[in-house]
Design a protein around this motif. Structure first.
Motif, PDB file in Angstrom:
ATOM      1  N   ARG A 224     -39.165  48.981  28.416  1.00 40.23           N
ATOM      2  CA  ARG A 224     -37.903  48.258  28.387  1.00 40.23           C
ATOM      3  C   ARG A 224     -38.047  46.976  27.579  1.00 40.23           C
ATOM      4  O   ARG A 224     -39.135  46.429  27.430  1.00 40.23           O
ATOM      5  CB  ARG A 224     -37.422  47.931  29.805  1.00 40.23           C
ATOM      6  N   MET A 225     -36.923  46.558  27.067  1.00 44.51           N
ATOM      7  CA  MET A 225     -36.811  45.295  26.356  1.00 44.51           C
ATOM      8  C   MET A 225     -35.770  44.475  27.124  1.00 44.51           C
ATOM      9  O   MET A 225     -34.607  44.856  27.207  1.00 44.51           O
ATOM     10  CB  MET A 225     -36.361  45.542  24.911  1.00 44.51           C
ATOM     11  N   VAL A 226     -36.207  43.364  27.719  1.00 45.10           N
ATOM     12  CA  VAL A 226     -35.340  42.564  28.580  1.00 45.10           C
ATOM     13  C   VAL A 226     -34.899  41.325  27.826  1.00 45.10           C
ATOM     14  O   VAL A 226     -35.716  40.635  27.198  1.00 45.10           O
ATOM     15  CB  VAL A 226     -36.061  42.168  29.884  1.00 45.10           C
ATOM     16  N   LEU A 227     -33.607  41.043  27.886  1.00 49.32           N
ATOM     17  CA  LEU A 227     -33.031  39.875  27.222  1.00 49.32           C
ATOM     18  C   LEU A 227     -32.704  38.830  28.279  1.00 49.32           C
ATOM     19  O   LEU A 227     -31.932  39.105  29.216  1.00 49.32           O
ATOM     20  CB  LEU A 227     -31.769  40.253  26.451  1.00 49.32           C
ATOM     21  N   TYR A 228     -33.283  37.636  28.126  1.00 54.46           N
ATOM     22  CA  TYR A 228     -33.096  36.548  29.074  1.00 54.46           C
ATOM     23  C   TYR A 228     -32.293  35.413  28.450  1.00 54.46           C
ATOM     24  O   TYR A 228     -32.158  35.314  27.225  1.00 54.46           O
ATOM     25  CB  TYR A 228     -34.452  35.993  29.530  1.00 54.46           C
ATOM     26  N   GLU A 229     -31.850  34.542  29.348  1.00 51.55           N
ATOM     27  CA  GLU A 229     -31.116  33.354  28.907  1.00 51.55           C
ATOM     28  C   GLU A 229     -32.027  32.384  28.166  1.00 51.55           C
ATOM     29  O   GLU A 229     -31.629  31.775  27.176  1.00 51.55           O
ATOM     30  CB  GLU A 229     -30.495  32.670  30.131  1.00 51.55           C
ATOM     31  N   ILE A 237     -30.220  38.977  31.265  1.00 53.88           N
ATOM     32  CA  ILE A 237     -28.847  39.225  30.826  1.00 53.88           C
ATOM     33  C   ILE A 237     -28.620  40.698  30.539  1.00 53.88           C
ATOM     34  O   ILE A 237     -27.581  41.255  30.859  1.00 53.88           O
ATOM     35  CB  ILE A 237     -28.537  38.381  29.570  1.00 53.88           C
ATOM     36  N   LEU A 238     -29.609  41.327  29.943  1.00 54.92           N
ATOM     37  CA  LEU A 238     -29.440  42.714  29.532  1.00 54.92           C
ATOM     38  C   LEU A 238     -30.814  43.372  29.470  1.00 54.92           C
ATOM     39  O   LEU A 238     -31.792  42.735  29.085  1.00 54.92           O
ATOM     40  CB  LEU A 238     -28.762  42.760  28.157  1.00 54.92           C
ATOM     41  N   THR A 239     -30.887  44.643  29.852  1.00 54.14           N
ATOM     42  CA  THR A 239     -32.112  45.413  29.745  1.00 54.14           C
ATOM     43  C   THR A 239     -31.857  46.639  28.880  1.00 54.14           C
ATOM     44  O   THR A 239     -30.931  47.413  29.149  1.00 54.14           O
ATOM     45  CB  THR A 239     -32.623  45.852  31.128  1.00 54.14           C
ATOM     46  N   ILE A 240     -32.661  46.797  27.840  1.00 55.58           N
ATOM     47  CA  ILE A 240     -32.571  47.957  26.954  1.00 55.58           C
ATOM     48  C   ILE A 240     -33.735  48.887  27.289  1.00 55.58           C
ATOM     49  O   ILE A 240     -34.897  48.522  27.100  1.00 55.58           O
ATOM     50  CB  ILE A 240     -32.633  47.539  25.475  1.00 55.58           C
ATOM     51  N   HIS A 241     -33.440  50.056  27.797  1.00 49.77           N
ATOM     52  CA  HIS A 241     -34.481  51.020  28.154  1.00 49.77           C
ATOM     53  C   HIS A 241     -34.845  51.848  26.923  1.00 49.77           C
ATOM     54  O   HIS A 241     -33.972  52.359  26.217  1.00 49.77           O
ATOM     55  CB  HIS A 241     -34.000  51.921  29.287  1.00 49.77           C
TER      56      HIS A 241
END
Length: 409
Positions: A224-229, A237-241
């Motif tokens: 996963r690629m996790v997008l944080y503030e 904010i968003l998780t891209i699997h």
């Protein structure tokens, strides 16, 4: 000494200096009083407008004559002005002014025109496109006395100058940071981190957010690629699997730092950072394709050391400077309940819903209403023998195919 600003209206007339130093003794704070210095920070992440209709900054950094290939199947000379954050030219008495974004690119192209009357063979063509907006401009350079070599050299100079301005716009949006490989102390959600850093994320047709993105190691369920503030990694904010067949590719352009992961467009601060992100994601996908077991602690340390060594070799990291953003800032975005229950905007909808629901914002700045869309004149991009394509429903918008598979890295 007290500063001269709105926080001290009664002292605006005082000149600063040793002779006008004011000693102030604070009284005991009232119960429940919270010092301004200790006030909580404003929630949300930083975002900027990507509307092409923003003010151009300063004076032109380069001016000259180019040939503009218009949507009316004609080519005409225009006086082209390149600014630090965009360009302008005058067509039919109207000024066309557009501003770059992190999702702009410039590249050479060649037409195999079925309209010999235009004489396109005499020109060296390049295009400037905003692939997130579906906007594309074509310009030509004509050599002296039909000299192809001088035309090629002049085109190269224009393309490089435009690409450098695009790089400045992109880099101006990023804070000072360095690629991180170690987990955040005490943050369990970062324990399988491979690398993390700020990226520009394309939110919708008119805005971009600067988010802290974190790539995790492979596992049986994928990665996963996790997008944080921010870099604290407390507000996801968003998780891209990602899986073994997930899309991961770069945009092709001169000095371009844009790439795509699944349905999300990103732009890195530097080109070497884009190469690192794509290479790391590609390596994780290889692990998933070979069904490798979950990495051990020693293997994770080895992966991080390899990334750390690459980061230390990146030259463009050493010369990075922080300066004022060259795009207009949007109100801070955040998707959590704040205060006494006020709810900020909902999370981003799926990309197809964004496209359907997007509304173009009002124009900002003294610009003309000239349409920016340009139709292909026939032929194809350099190196592509396929016929031209257009976006369905918009015959004036060129279909852009600037994707390149990450497998070439």
């Amino acid at each position: 000494m007290l500063c001269q600003c709105f926080c001290a209206p009664g002292l605006r007339g005082l000149a600063s200096g040793p002779a006008n130093t004011i000693d102030i003794t604070l009284e005991d704070e009232a119960p429940g009083f919270e010092s301004i210095a200790n006030a909580p920070r404003v929630a949300g992440h930083t975002s900027y407008s990507t509307s092409v209709a923003q003010p151009l900054r300063g004076v032109p950094i380069r001016e000259g004559q180019l040939w503009y290939l218009s949507a009316e199947d004609r080519i005409e000379p225009v006086d082209f002005c390149l600014f630090i954050n965009g360009f302008s030219f005058v067509q039919d008495g109207q000024e066309v002014a557009v501003v770059f974004s992190p999702f702009s690119l410039v590249r050479n192209c060649k037409f195999q025109s079925n309209m010999p009357d235009l004489g396109l063979s005499m020109f060296k063509i390049f295009k400037v496109s905003w692939f997130s907006h579906g906007i594309c401009y074509y310009f030509g350079v004509k050599g002296r006395d039909g000299d192809d070599r001088s035309a090629e050299e002049e085109r190269s100079k224009w393309v490089l100058d435009i690409s450098h301005a695009m790089r400045l716009v992109t880099q101006s949006l990023f804070p000072q940071f360095a690629i991180a490989v170690d987990p955040v102390p005490g943050a369990v959600n970062t324990q399988t981190r491979l690398m993390a850093g700020f990226l520009a994320h394309h939110d919708d047709p008119n805005s971009v957010s600067i988010l802290y993105c974190e790539l995790h190691a492979h596992s049986a369920e994928g990665t996963r690629m996790v997008l944080y503030e921010d870099e604290k990694c407390t507000t996801p904010i968003l998780t891209i699997h990602l899986f073994d067949k997930s899309l991961c590719c770069e945009k092709v352009g001169i000095n371009c730092s844009c790439f795509t992961v699944e349905d999300h467009d990103f732009s890195s601060c530097t080109m070497s950072e884009r190469k690192l992100w794509l290479r790391a994601i590609s390596n994780v996908k290889v692990k998933l394709q070979s069904k490798a077991p979950d990495p051990t602690g020693d293997e994770l340390a080895h992966f991080r050391t390899a990334i750390r060594d690459y980061v230390s070799s990146m030259r463009d990291q050493k010369d990075r400077r922080e300066f004022d953003a060259l795009l207009q800032r949007c109100p801070k975005k955040q998707f959590q309940v704040v205060g006494g229950g006020d709810v900020e905007p909902l999370p981003w909808p799926p990309p197809d819903e964004v496209i359907l629901a997007a509304k173009v914002g009002p124009l900002v700045g003294p610009f003309s209403a000239a349409t920016p869309f340009v139709r292909r004149l026939g032929g194809s991009e350099q190196g592509d023998g396929s016929p031209p394509a257009t976006s369905g429903g918009n015959p004036g918008v060129s279909a852009d195919s600037d994707l390149q598979a990450s497998a070439t890295l």
